[in-house]
Design a protein around this motif. Structure first.
Motif, PDB file in Angstrom:
ATOM      1  N   ALA A 194      -2.272   9.151   4.900  1.00  0.00           N
ATOM      2  CA  ALA A 194      -1.236  10.148   5.186  1.00  0.00           C
ATOM      3  C   ALA A 194      -0.552   9.859   6.511  1.00  0.00           C
ATOM      4  N   PHE A 195      -1.331   9.446   7.509  1.00  0.00           N
ATOM      5  CA  PHE A 195      -0.773   9.094   8.816  1.00  0.00           C
ATOM      6  C   PHE A 195       0.205   7.933   8.697  1.00  0.00           C
ATOM      7  N   LEU A 196      -0.201   6.879   8.006  1.00  0.00           N
ATOM      8  CA  LEU A 196       0.658   5.707   7.855  1.00  0.00           C
ATOM      9  C   LEU A 196       1.872   6.004   6.998  1.00  0.00           C
ATOM     10  N   SER A 197       1.729   6.892   6.032  1.00  0.00           N
ATOM     11  CA  SER A 197       2.867   7.267   5.204  1.00  0.00           C
ATOM     12  C   SER A 197       3.988   7.850   6.049  1.00  0.00           C
ATOM     13  N   GLU A 198       3.617   8.641   7.055  1.00  0.00           N
ATOM     14  CA  GLU A 198       4.611   9.200   7.971  1.00  0.00           C
ATOM     15  C   GLU A 198       5.098   8.155   8.958  1.00  0.00           C
ATOM     16  N   LEU A 199       4.166   7.408   9.539  1.00  0.00           N
ATOM     17  CA  LEU A 199       4.496   6.437  10.582  1.00  0.00           C
ATOM     18  C   LEU A 199       5.445   5.355  10.081  1.00  0.00           C
ATOM     19  N   MET A 200       5.260   4.902   8.844  1.00  0.00           N
ATOM     20  CA  MET A 200       5.987   3.744   8.330  1.00  0.00           C
ATOM     21  C   MET A 200       7.182   4.113   7.460  1.00  0.00           C
ATOM     22  N   LYS A 201       7.609   5.352   7.472  1.00  0.00           N
ATOM     23  CA  LYS A 201       8.771   5.741   6.665  1.00  0.00           C
ATOM     24  C   LYS A 201       9.991   4.929   7.077  1.00  0.00           C
ATOM     25  N   GLY A 202      10.675   4.403   6.090  1.00  0.00           N
ATOM     26  CA  GLY A 202      11.859   3.607   6.348  1.00  0.00           C
ATOM     27  C   GLY A 202      11.596   2.134   6.476  1.00  0.00           C
ATOM     28  N   CYS A 203      10.325   1.732   6.533  1.00  0.00           N
ATOM     29  CA  CYS A 203       9.988   0.320   6.640  1.00  0.00           C
ATOM     30  C   CYS A 203      10.224  -0.369   5.300  1.00  0.00           C
ATOM     31  N   LEU A 204      10.925  -1.507   5.327  1.00  0.00           N
ATOM     32  CA  LEU A 204      11.219  -2.224   4.094  1.00  0.00           C
ATOM     33  C   LEU A 204      10.101  -3.171   3.683  1.00  0.00           C
ATOM     34  N   VAL A 205       9.088  -3.311   4.540  1.00  0.00           N
ATOM     35  CA  VAL A 205       7.956  -4.180   4.228  1.00  0.00           C
ATOM     36  C   VAL A 205       6.830  -3.317   3.668  1.00  0.00           C
ATOM     37  N   PRO A 206       6.309  -3.622   2.491  1.00  0.00           N
ATOM     38  CA  PRO A 206       5.243  -2.792   1.917  1.00  0.00           C
ATOM     39  C   PRO A 206       3.950  -2.900   2.712  1.00  0.00           C
ATOM     40  N   VAL A 207       3.292  -1.766   2.851  1.00  0.00           N
ATOM     41  CA  VAL A 207       2.014  -1.679   3.551  1.00  0.00           C
ATOM     42  C   VAL A 207       0.957  -1.271   2.532  1.00  0.00           C
ATOM     43  N   PHE A 208      -0.164  -2.003   2.524  1.00  0.00           N
ATOM     44  CA  PHE A 208      -1.236  -1.708   1.576  1.00  0.00           C
ATOM     45  C   PHE A 208      -2.526  -1.417   2.332  1.00  0.00           C
ATOM     46  N   LEU A 209      -3.136  -0.296   2.012  1.00  0.00           N
ATOM     47  CA  LEU A 209      -4.447   0.023   2.535  1.00  0.00           C
ATOM     48  C   LEU A 209      -5.494  -0.513   1.570  1.00  0.00           C
ATOM     49  N   LEU A 210      -6.452  -1.259   2.113  1.00  0.00           N
ATOM     50  CA  LEU A 210      -7.471  -1.910   1.294  1.00  0.00           C
ATOM     51  C   LEU A 210      -8.836  -1.320   1.603  1.00  0.00           C
ATOM     52  N   ALA A 211      -9.503  -0.844   0.564  1.00  0.00           N
ATOM     53  CA  ALA A 211     -10.837  -0.282   0.717  1.00  0.00           C
ATOM     54  C   ALA A 211     -11.707  -0.775  -0.423  1.00  0.00           C
ATOM     55  N   THR A 212     -12.995  -0.562  -0.280  1.00  0.00           N
ATOM     56  CA  THR A 212     -13.934  -0.973  -1.316  1.00  0.00           C
ATOM     57  C   THR A 212     -15.116  -0.020  -1.335  1.00  0.00           C
ATOM     58  N   GLN A 213     -15.749   0.092  -2.478  1.00  0.00           N
ATOM     59  CA  GLN A 213     -16.899   0.994  -2.592  1.00  0.00           C
ATOM     60  C   GLN A 213     -18.204   0.308  -2.200  1.00  0.00           C
ATOM     61  N   ARG A 214     -18.204  -1.031  -2.129  1.00  0.00           N
ATOM     62  CA  ARG A 214     -19.388  -1.802  -1.745  1.00  0.00           C
ATOM     63  C   ARG A 214     -18.937  -3.002  -0.924  1.00  0.00           C
ATOM     64  N   PRO A 215     -19.834  -3.564  -0.095  1.00  0.00           N
ATOM     65  CA  PRO A 215     -19.457  -4.748   0.686  1.00  0.00           C
ATOM     66  C   PRO A 215     -18.967  -5.879  -0.204  1.00  0.00           C
ATOM     67  N   LEU A 216     -18.114  -6.716   0.342  1.00  0.00           N
ATOM     68  CA  LEU A 216     -17.489  -7.785  -0.438  1.00  0.00           C
ATOM     69  C   LEU A 216     -18.500  -8.750  -1.035  1.00  0.00           C
ATOM     70  N   GLU A 217     -19.628  -8.940  -0.367  1.00  0.00           N
ATOM     71  CA  GLU A 217     -20.624  -9.873  -0.886  1.00  0.00           C
ATOM     72  C   GLU A 217     -21.396  -9.319  -2.076  1.00  0.00           C
ATOM     73  N   ASP A 218     -21.247  -8.022  -2.352  1.00  0.00           N
ATOM     74  CA  ASP A 218     -21.874  -7.409  -3.526  1.00  0.00           C
ATOM     75  C   ASP A 218     -21.037  -7.752  -4.752  1.00  0.00           C
ATOM     76  N   PRO A 219     -21.623  -8.312  -5.806  1.00  0.00           N
ATOM     77  CA  PRO A 219     -20.832  -8.677  -6.988  1.00  0.00           C
ATOM     78  C   PRO A 219     -20.167  -7.493  -7.680  1.00  0.00           C
ATOM     79  N   GLU A 220     -20.631  -6.276  -7.404  1.00  0.00           N
ATOM     80  CA  GLU A 220     -20.021  -5.083  -8.000  1.00  0.00           C
ATOM     81  C   GLU A 220     -18.872  -4.527  -7.160  1.00  0.00           C
TER      82      GLU A 220
END
Length: 363
Positions: free
Chosen positions: A117-143
């Motif tokens: 929500a913070f970034l949605s407000e902060l980056m309004k008008g920016c022509l470059v897409p911003v992606f938030l990346l999250a995961t439910q388990r560490p990257l080394e976990d196969p799941e």
């Protein structure tokens, strides 16, 4: 949508690492921990950054990525503070973001919706897409879903660039939405969320939801932007508009010289967020140092009758109290009308997380 033909083989990405589960490694005791910071003898960016890029490249070996890595801080997201959000804004503001094809920010899931929500407000008008990346388990976990979420973001970045006019980034094709969250839920389906609409995970789950979420489908082996996605932009009814810098830097007044930049932001913990519950003690709640109050309501837009006395205190102290969700034209209980009569300011059409951030960012 047909396959994309790019004019250059490399995509310029700004990767900002802030910690969270996607940045953790699993220790010998089986617990998830963030890498040791550089100033404590660790490697810059930690061990998770190579894991993320390696996992991405293994899924899309044809991609040529020119990645710039920044690490403003490393924290598990349950420890997020307003100071961290300011550091994130400073990190973005120190870059000419218009030089990138996409901005990728890693984040933990616990407070993801608030930062979104913070970034949605902060980056309004920016022509470059911003992606938030999250995961439910560490990257080394196969799941883990982290690498697949990142792959979806990279492929969407490619399509967004073409939809917004290719390398020229035609401003006429932009919307108010610049920040997105691609995330695969436990049902195995990849969804795309507008950051300003994202809601917190329910306790005990790893799944994210938003009112406008769309299934991300694959065509010819690539994730594609949902039909009509770019045509929509949303805003909240009833909340004061942000009065900070509008994010544009005009050197001589001509539109040709106008370049978008990240606005400077300063946050103070002066917005009180309250939730109704049985037995709430409004008389124990202080308004000292409070600039505004956001009070959520029960699902029927009601709250305990004691809230009216608290509203009187707010009005006497000249502290606006916003209630959410509340549509004055769709009230069915006299309880709600009493709240409005005692000075409550109704809000509708927005999430709690977004309303809170909008109030924090308004001065």
């Amino acid at each position: 949508m047909s396959s994309i033909t790019e004019k250059r083989s490399s995509f310029r990405i700004l990767l900002i690492l802030t910690g969270g589960t996607i940045g953790t490694v699993i220790g010998e005791d089986g617990l998830r921990r963030l890498p040791v910071p550089e100033d404590e003898g660790g490697a810059s960016g930690g061990d998770a950054e190579p894991l993320l890029l390696a996992a991405l490249k293994s899924r899309a070996p044809e991609l040529s990525l020119d990645v710039t890595v920044r690490v403003p801080y490393q924290v598990l997201s349950e420890h997020m503070t307003l100071s961290h959000l300011e550091k994130l804004a400073e990190c973005l503001g120190s870059e000419d973001v218009t030089e990138y094809d996409g901005i990728f920010i890693t984040h933990g899931s616990d407070t993801l919706a608030y930062t979104a929500a913070f970034l949605s407000e902060l980056m309004k008008g920016c022509l470059v897409p911003v992606f938030l990346l999250a995961t439910q388990r560490p990257l080394e976990d196969p799941e883990s879903n982290g690498a697949e979420n990142t792959l979806a973001a990279v492929q969407l970045m490619q399509e967004f660039r073409m939809m917004r006019g290719g390398e020229e980034r035609d401003s006429e094709n932009m919307t108010a939405d610049s920040v997105y969250v691609p995330y695969r839920n436990s049902d195995g389906i990849m969804y795309l969320h507008r950051a300003g609409e994202l809601r917190q995970c329910r306790p005990g789950t790893d799944d994210f939801f938003s009112d406008g979420m769309k299934v991300l489908e694959k065509k010819e082996g690539r994730y594609v932007v949902p039909e009509g996605w770019m045509a929509r932009s949303t805003d909240m009814e009833g909340c004061p508009a942000e009065e900070t810098d509008n994010g544009f830097d005009v050197s001589d007044g001509s539109t040709e010289e106008c370049k978008w930049r990240v606005p400077h932001i300063s946050l103070a913990p002066d917005v009180l967020l309250l939730h109704p519950y049985v037995g709430i003690r409004y008389d124990s709640i202080s308004l000292e140092g409070v600039r505004a109050v956001l009070h959520t309501l029960y699902h029927s837009s009601t709250a305990p009758k004691e809230l009216t006395g608290f509203l009187d205190r707010c009005r006497e102290a000249q502290v606006p109290c916003y209630i959410l969700p509340c549509d004055p034209e769709d009230c069915h209980y006299e309880t709600t009308m009493e709240l409005l009569e005692h000075g409550a300011v109704p809000l509708s059409g927005v999430t709690e997380e977004s309303a809170y951030m909008k109030l924090l960012m308004s001065f």
